[in-house]
Scaffold this motif. Structure first.
Motif, PDB file in Angstrom:
ATOM      1  N   ILE A 102       0.834  -1.202   0.000  1.00 47.60           N
ATOM      2  CA  ILE A 102       0.000   0.000   0.000  1.00 47.60           C
ATOM      3  C   ILE A 102       0.870   1.253   0.000  1.00 47.60           C
ATOM      4  O   ILE A 102       0.646   2.182  -0.783  1.00 47.60           O
ATOM      5  N   THR A 103       1.882   1.268   0.869  1.00 49.63           N
ATOM      6  CA  THR A 103       2.733   2.461   0.957  1.00 49.63           C
ATOM      7  C   THR A 103       3.582   2.661  -0.297  1.00 49.63           C
ATOM      8  O   THR A 103       3.991   3.778  -0.601  1.00 49.63           O
ATOM      9  N   SER A 104       3.806   1.575  -1.045  1.00 48.22           N
ATOM     10  CA  SER A 104       4.608   1.691  -2.272  1.00 48.22           C
ATOM     11  C   SER A 104       3.862   2.392  -3.401  1.00 48.22           C
ATOM     12  O   SER A 104       4.420   2.589  -4.482  1.00 48.22           O
ATOM     13  N   SER A 105       2.629   2.785  -3.130  1.00 52.51           N
ATOM     14  CA  SER A 105       1.854   3.500  -4.146  1.00 52.51           C
ATOM     15  C   SER A 105       2.217   4.984  -4.215  1.00 52.51           C
ATOM     16  O   SER A 105       1.671   5.715  -5.042  1.00 52.51           O
ATOM     17  N   TYR A 106       3.154   5.446  -3.373  1.00 52.88           N
ATOM     18  CA  TYR A 106       3.440   6.881  -3.325  1.00 52.88           C
ATOM     19  C   TYR A 106       3.904   7.483  -4.653  1.00 52.88           C
ATOM     20  O   TYR A 106       3.596   8.652  -4.940  1.00 52.88           O
ATOM     21  N   PRO A 107       4.592   6.735  -5.551  1.00 55.46           N
ATOM     22  CA  PRO A 107       4.928   7.341  -6.845  1.00 55.46           C
ATOM     23  C   PRO A 107       3.688   7.689  -7.674  1.00 55.46           C
ATOM     24  O   PRO A 107       3.677   8.693  -8.390  1.00 55.46           O
ATOM     25  N   LEU A 108       2.649   6.871  -7.557  1.00 59.12           N
ATOM     26  CA  LEU A 108       1.423   7.131  -8.312  1.00 59.12           C
ATOM     27  C   LEU A 108       0.745   8.394  -7.788  1.00 59.12           C
ATOM     28  O   LEU A 108       0.240   9.210  -8.572  1.00 59.12           O
ATOM     29  N   TRP A 109       0.744   8.576  -6.463  1.00 59.32           N
ATOM     30  CA  TRP A 109       0.205   9.808  -5.892  1.00 59.32           C
ATOM     31  C   TRP A 109       1.037  11.023  -6.317  1.00 59.32           C
ATOM     32  O   TRP A 109       0.489  12.076  -6.644  1.00 59.32           O
ATOM     33  N   ALA A 110       2.361  10.861  -6.308  1.00 55.92           N
ATOM     34  CA  ALA A 110       3.246  11.969  -6.681  1.00 55.92           C
ATOM     35  C   ALA A 110       3.021  12.390  -8.133  1.00 55.92           C
ATOM     36  O   ALA A 110       3.038  13.584  -8.459  1.00 55.92           O
ATOM     37  N   ILE A 111       2.806  11.406  -9.000  1.00 58.76           N
ATOM     38  CA  ILE A 111       2.515  11.711 -10.405  1.00 58.76           C
ATOM     39  C   ILE A 111       1.209  12.499 -10.514  1.00 58.76           C
ATOM     40  O   ILE A 111       1.112  13.487 -11.255  1.00 58.76           O
ATOM     41  N   LEU A 112       0.204  12.077  -9.747  1.00 54.82           N
ATOM     42  CA  LEU A 112      -1.098  12.754  -9.769  1.00 54.82           C
ATOM     43  C   LEU A 112      -0.971  14.197  -9.292  1.00 54.82           C
ATOM     44  O   LEU A 112      -1.489  15.125  -9.943  1.00 54.82           O
ATOM     45  N   TRP A 113      -0.274  14.407  -8.154  1.00 56.65           N
ATOM     46  CA  TRP A 113      -0.132  15.775  -7.634  1.00 56.65           C
ATOM     47  C   TRP A 113       0.679  16.652  -8.589  1.00 56.65           C
ATOM     48  O   TRP A 113       0.360  17.834  -8.757  1.00 56.65           O
ATOM     49  N   ALA A 114       1.727  16.089  -9.203  1.00 60.09           N
ATOM     50  CA  ALA A 114       2.547  16.861 -10.146  1.00 60.09           C
ATOM     51  C   ALA A 114       1.717  17.307 -11.343  1.00 60.09           C
ATOM     52  O   ALA A 114       1.883  18.420 -11.860  1.00 60.09           O
ATOM     53  N   TYR A 115       0.807  16.449 -11.750  1.00 64.64           N
ATOM     54  CA  TYR A 115      -0.073  16.781 -12.884  1.00 64.64           C
ATOM     55  C   TYR A 115      -1.122  17.826 -12.487  1.00 64.64           C
ATOM     56  O   TYR A 115      -1.343  18.808 -13.208  1.00 64.64           O
ATOM     57  N   THR A 123       3.570  11.533 -19.430  1.00 64.29           N
ATOM     58  CA  THR A 123       3.452  10.733 -20.646  1.00 64.29           C
ATOM     59  C   THR A 123       2.984   9.319 -20.323  1.00 64.29           C
ATOM     60  O   THR A 123       3.031   8.866 -19.173  1.00 64.29           O
ATOM     61  N   LEU A 124       2.539   8.635 -21.345  1.00 60.11           N
ATOM     62  CA  LEU A 124       2.109   7.248 -21.189  1.00 60.11           C
ATOM     63  C   LEU A 124       3.265   6.379 -20.708  1.00 60.11           C
ATOM     64  O   LEU A 124       3.073   5.451 -19.903  1.00 60.11           O
ATOM     65  N   ASN A 125       4.485   6.684 -21.175  1.00 62.29           N
ATOM     66  CA  ASN A 125       5.662   5.925 -20.751  1.00 62.29           C
ATOM     67  C   ASN A 125       5.872   6.013 -19.237  1.00 62.29           C
ATOM     68  O   ASN A 125       6.196   5.016 -18.579  1.00 62.29           O
ATOM     69  N   VAL A 126       5.680   7.211 -18.681  1.00 70.05           N
ATOM     70  CA  VAL A 126       5.861   7.403 -17.243  1.00 70.05           C
ATOM     71  C   VAL A 126       4.826   6.599 -16.463  1.00 70.05           C
ATOM     72  O   VAL A 126       5.142   5.943 -15.462  1.00 70.05           O
ATOM     73  N   ILE A 127       3.582   6.624 -16.934  1.00 68.32           N
ATOM     74  CA  ILE A 127       2.515   5.887 -16.260  1.00 68.32           C
ATOM     75  C   ILE A 127       2.776   4.385 -16.316  1.00 68.32           C
ATOM     76  O   ILE A 127       2.685   3.678 -15.304  1.00 68.32           O
ATOM     77  N   ILE A 128       3.121   3.878 -17.502  1.00 67.20           N
ATOM     78  CA  ILE A 128       3.405   2.444 -17.652  1.00 67.20           C
ATOM     79  C   ILE A 128       4.606   2.047 -16.808  1.00 67.20           C
ATOM     80  O   ILE A 128       4.595   1.022 -16.112  1.00 67.20           O
ATOM     81  N   GLY A 129       5.665   2.869 -16.850  1.00 71.65           N
ATOM     82  CA  GLY A 129       6.865   2.574 -16.063  1.00 71.65           C
ATOM     83  C   GLY A 129       6.583   2.555 -14.580  1.00 71.65           C
ATOM     84  O   GLY A 129       7.066   1.682 -13.847  1.00 71.65           O
ATOM     85  N   ALA A 130       5.781   3.535 -14.104  1.00 72.48           N
ATOM     86  CA  ALA A 130       5.432   3.598 -12.685  1.00 72.48           C
ATOM     87  C   ALA A 130       4.639   2.366 -12.269  1.00 72.48           C
ATOM     88  O   ALA A 130       4.860   1.795 -11.189  1.00 72.48           O
ATOM     89  N   LEU A 131       3.726   1.928 -13.128  1.00 70.56           N
ATOM     90  CA  LEU A 131       2.930   0.736 -12.825  1.00 70.56           C
ATOM     91  C   LEU A 131       3.800  -0.522 -12.800  1.00 70.56           C
ATOM     92  O   LEU A 131       3.576  -1.427 -11.987  1.00 70.56           O
TER      93      LEU A 131
END
Length: 288
Positions: A102-115, A123-131
């Motif tokens: 659960i705590t490892s989801s922080y990159p996904l939150w960071a991407i959302l806040w940055a956006y 980019t799609l590459n960043v989203i796919i890479g983060a996943l």
């Protein structure tokens, strides 16, 4: 070239954090996590203060505006005090195998806040890479024993990555107006100030630390909070939090791999698969 430089900074940060975790695991088995955090933050804060004074960088700090200092203070509290408080309590209540995914989801939150708040393009590459990186961490942690999770543990585990991601977003915001070293330094100093609220509760544990344990924590502090944190701030300043954060999130995989090599922990196929997915995620992000 800027992308490669930023990713190298992020990888350096992940390596520093991962190695620090292994050091703490080696020498702090019978100590509380908050105790280790207090000592590391104090040591690194003093180290940064020493470098600032001896390096003639006091003016870089005193020239910062009240607004910049306030935002840096809030970022430090979210990152190293509030976020870590939720994280350590989630570990205590729910266990590692239920908390870390659960705590490892922080990159996904960071991407959302940055956006949303910084107007960064994602980019799609960043989203796919983060996943891919997120999936890698899940796979590695699923190799550990399963534990039941309580409602309170889940809430703490969810609040930790949100706190960390807010800290990263504020850091990203400041990185365009404050140089890398100064920003890294004041965050560590403010973090040490903030973590002082825990001193009364952990005074007994702190007083009983041995010289060996203090040296281990000092080494972990240098690797994780001096080198690792400086490299992370440099990565965010170079390529933005929406790219740097997913790359640095591989640090649990780094620590698991090092534990196999250094601590002779038994390897398994899930750790290898996680490592492959993490590398694939970084490659995909770098191509974005």
């Amino acid at each position: 070239m800027t992308m490669i430089t930023g990713i190298l900074y992020a990888l350096t940060s992940a390596l520093g954090w991962g190695t620090a975790s292994v050091l703490i695991k080696m020498g702090m088995k019978n100590r509380k996590a908050v105790t280790a955090n207090i000592v590391r933050l104090y040591f690194v804060a003093l180290l940064y203060i020493g470098v600032i004074i001896l390096g003639g960088r006091v003016g870089d700090v005193t020239s910062l505006s009240a607004r910049q200092l306030t935002i840096a203070f809030i970022s430090a509290q979210f990152g190293f005090v509030i976020g870590d408080y939720f994280y350590f309590n989630a570990l205590r209540i729910a266990g590692v195998s239920r908390t870390v995914p659960i705590t490892s989801s922080y990159p996904l939150w960071a991407i959302l806040w940055a956006y949303l708040f910084l107007g960064r393009s994602v980019t799609l590459n960043v989203i796919i890479g983060a996943l891919l990186v997120f999936s890698a961490i899940l796979i590695v942690r699923r190799a550990e024993e399963r534990e039941h999770i309580e409602g309170k543990g889940f809430v703490f585990a969810l609040l930790a990555p949100i706190s960390w991601s807010l800290a990263i977003t504020l850091l990203d915001y400041l990185s365009s107006s404050i140089d890398v070293f100064t920003l890294a330094a004041i965050r560590m100093i403010f973090a040490a100030v903030g973590v002082s609220v825990f001193l009364p509760r952990y005074a007994g544990d702190l007083k009983s630390l041995t010289l060996r344990e203090l040296l281990i924590l000092a080494s972990a502090g240098i690797l994780g909070l001096f080198i690792g944190q400086y490299a992370f701030v440099a990565a965010v300043s170079t390529i933005g939090s929406q790219i740097a954060t997913p790359v640095t999130a591989i640090n649990p995989i780094v620590s698991s791999t090092l534990a196999i090599i250094v601590l002779k922990e038994p390897p398994n196929s899930r750790i290898l698969l996680g490592l492959i997915l993490a590398v694939a995620g970084i490659v995909v992000i770098s191509l974005g």
